[in-house]
Motif scaffolding. Structure first.
Motif, PDB file in Angstrom:
ATOM      1  N   ALA A   1      -5.684   5.660 -31.411  1.00  0.00           N
ATOM      2  CA  ALA A   1      -7.123   5.418 -31.251  1.00  0.00           C
ATOM      3  C   ALA A   1      -7.491   5.348 -29.766  1.00  0.00           C
ATOM      4  N   LEU A   2      -6.672   4.635 -28.985  1.00  0.00           N
ATOM      5  CA  LEU A   2      -6.928   4.568 -27.546  1.00  0.00           C
ATOM      6  C   LEU A   2      -6.796   5.934 -26.903  1.00  0.00           C
ATOM      7  N   GLY A   3      -5.770   6.693 -27.305  1.00  0.00           N
ATOM      8  CA  GLY A   3      -5.605   8.038 -26.764  1.00  0.00           C
ATOM      9  C   GLY A   3      -6.788   8.931 -27.077  1.00  0.00           C
ATOM     10  N   GLY A   4      -7.340   8.795 -28.285  1.00  0.00           N
ATOM     11  CA  GLY A   4      -8.523   9.571 -28.629  1.00  0.00           C
ATOM     12  C   GLY A   4      -9.712   9.222 -27.753  1.00  0.00           C
ATOM     13  N   LEU A   5      -9.888   7.922 -27.488  1.00  0.00           N
ATOM     14  CA  LEU A   5     -10.977   7.511 -26.599  1.00  0.00           C
ATOM     15  C   LEU A   5     -10.782   8.047 -25.183  1.00  0.00           C
ATOM     16  N   LEU A   6      -9.528   8.032 -24.712  1.00  0.00           N
ATOM     17  CA  LEU A   6      -9.263   8.544 -23.362  1.00  0.00           C
ATOM     18  C   LEU A   6      -9.513  10.050 -23.278  1.00  0.00           C
TER      19      LEU A   6
ATOM     20  N   TRP B   1     -12.991  14.437 -21.440  1.00  0.00           N
ATOM     21  CA  TRP B   1     -13.876  15.578 -21.707  1.00  0.00           C
ATOM     22  C   TRP B   1     -15.294  15.294 -21.229  1.00  0.00           C
ATOM     23  N   LEU B   2     -15.782  14.093 -21.483  1.00  0.00           N
ATOM     24  CA  LEU B   2     -17.150  13.753 -21.080  1.00  0.00           C
ATOM     25  C   LEU B   2     -17.300  13.758 -19.561  1.00  0.00           C
ATOM     26  N   LEU B   3     -16.298  13.224 -18.851  1.00  0.00           N
ATOM     27  CA  LEU B   3     -16.352  13.249 -17.394  1.00  0.00           C
ATOM     28  C   LEU B   3     -16.301  14.680 -16.858  1.00  0.00           C
ATOM     29  N   GLY B   4     -15.524  15.530 -17.538  1.00  0.00           N
ATOM     30  CA  GLY B   4     -15.479  16.925 -17.124  1.00  0.00           C
ATOM     31  C   GLY B   4     -16.804  17.633 -17.321  1.00  0.00           C
ATOM     32  N   VAL B   5     -17.475  17.349 -18.444  1.00  0.00           N
ATOM     33  CA  VAL B   5     -18.778  17.962 -18.708  1.00  0.00           C
ATOM     34  C   VAL B   5     -19.815  17.505 -17.683  1.00  0.00           C
ATOM     35  N   ARG B   6     -19.730  16.233 -17.305  1.00  0.00           N
ATOM     36  CA  ARG B   6     -20.669  15.692 -16.322  1.00  0.00           C
ATOM     37  C   ARG B   6     -20.341  16.106 -14.894  1.00  0.00           C
ATOM     38  N   GLY B   7     -19.234  16.770 -14.697  1.00  0.00           N
ATOM     39  CA  GLY B   7     -18.859  17.230 -13.370  1.00  0.00           C
ATOM     40  C   GLY B   7     -18.210  16.181 -12.499  1.00  0.00           C
TER      41      GLY B   7
END
Length: 226
Positions: A22-27, A32-38
């Motif tokens: 579960a923690l790995g999924g959140l990480l 991915w979200l940080l990558g999308v936000r640049g």
């Protein structure tokens, strides 16, 4: 009711492996979200030393190790439960610990040291790696301020024509100092949470090995375990 029957109904298993998944999924989602936000591109561009990338790589490898360690500890917990069943041949660290304690002239203290080495030994290196992340962040802070000081020291005068160059040097130095420190602190906190959970799980595993080894010794003899 015998102590063994009471202990047999005690819920021993904890889903440590599922917790890590579960923690790995959140990480992964956060990455991915940080990558999308640049954010990743900004971090790598603002840090010419590459220390940010090194810290992220160390954290990723350490987190993967925590996952494999969580799976191993949960497997030993399941082996402990299986060894408590009547007629079970016994397996795992707990069974080895009980056998060592029941050997003629066996040293319970030495057997406990071996059990602790199995359950906690690898965690010492992981905690050292966790400290390395923080030290790398502090190293980046020192390097950033060194870049800042050297660039300012090379300026002959602080006239208007050199203001843009001074501003660029300030941005580069402070960027390296602050970003590497921030990434090191975040990685240190996240990995520390994982290692603390592993330590607590291993502590309970060792405690249950000792407790059941004392309570169930006669039962194991009845089951035919040497």
């Amino acid at each position: 009711m015998s102590p063994w029957r009471a202990n047999r109904r005690e819920p021993l298993s904890e889903p440590l492996w599922l917790e890590w998944l579960a923690l790995g999924g959140l990480l992964v989602f956060g990455t991915w979200l940080l990558g999308v936000r640049g954010v990743w591109a900004l971090l790598l561009h603002a840090d010419p030393t590459g220390l940010t990338l090194v810290i992220v790589a160390v954290f990723a490898c350490s987190t993967a190790w925590c996952g494999s360690r969580a799976k191993a500890l949960q497997a030993q917990r399941q082996a402990l439960e299986a060894s408590l069943r009547p007629g079970s041949p016994g397996q795992g660290w707990a069974h080895d610990y009980w056998l060592a304690c029941r050997q003629p002239g066996g040293d319970a203290a030495t057997a406990l040291e071996v059990l602790l080495e199995h359950s906690h030994g690898p965690h010492g290196t992981a905690w050292w790696v966790n400290g390395i992340q923080l030290k790398l962040g502090l190293l980046g802070k020192v390097i950033g301020f060194c870049i800042l000081a050297l660039n300012i020291g090379q300026l002959q005068s602080l006239d208007a024509s050199q203001s843009s160059e001074l501003l660029k040097s300030l941005t580069t130095g402070l960027g390296v100092a602050l970003l590497t420190t921030m990434v090191g602190l975040v990685a240190n906190i996240l990995l520390g949470l994982q290692l603390t959970r592993l330590d607590r799980y291993a502590d309970r595993l060792v405690a249950d090995c000792q407790r059941h080894g004392l309570n169930q010794r006669p039962q194991h003899h009845q089951a035919g375990v040497p």
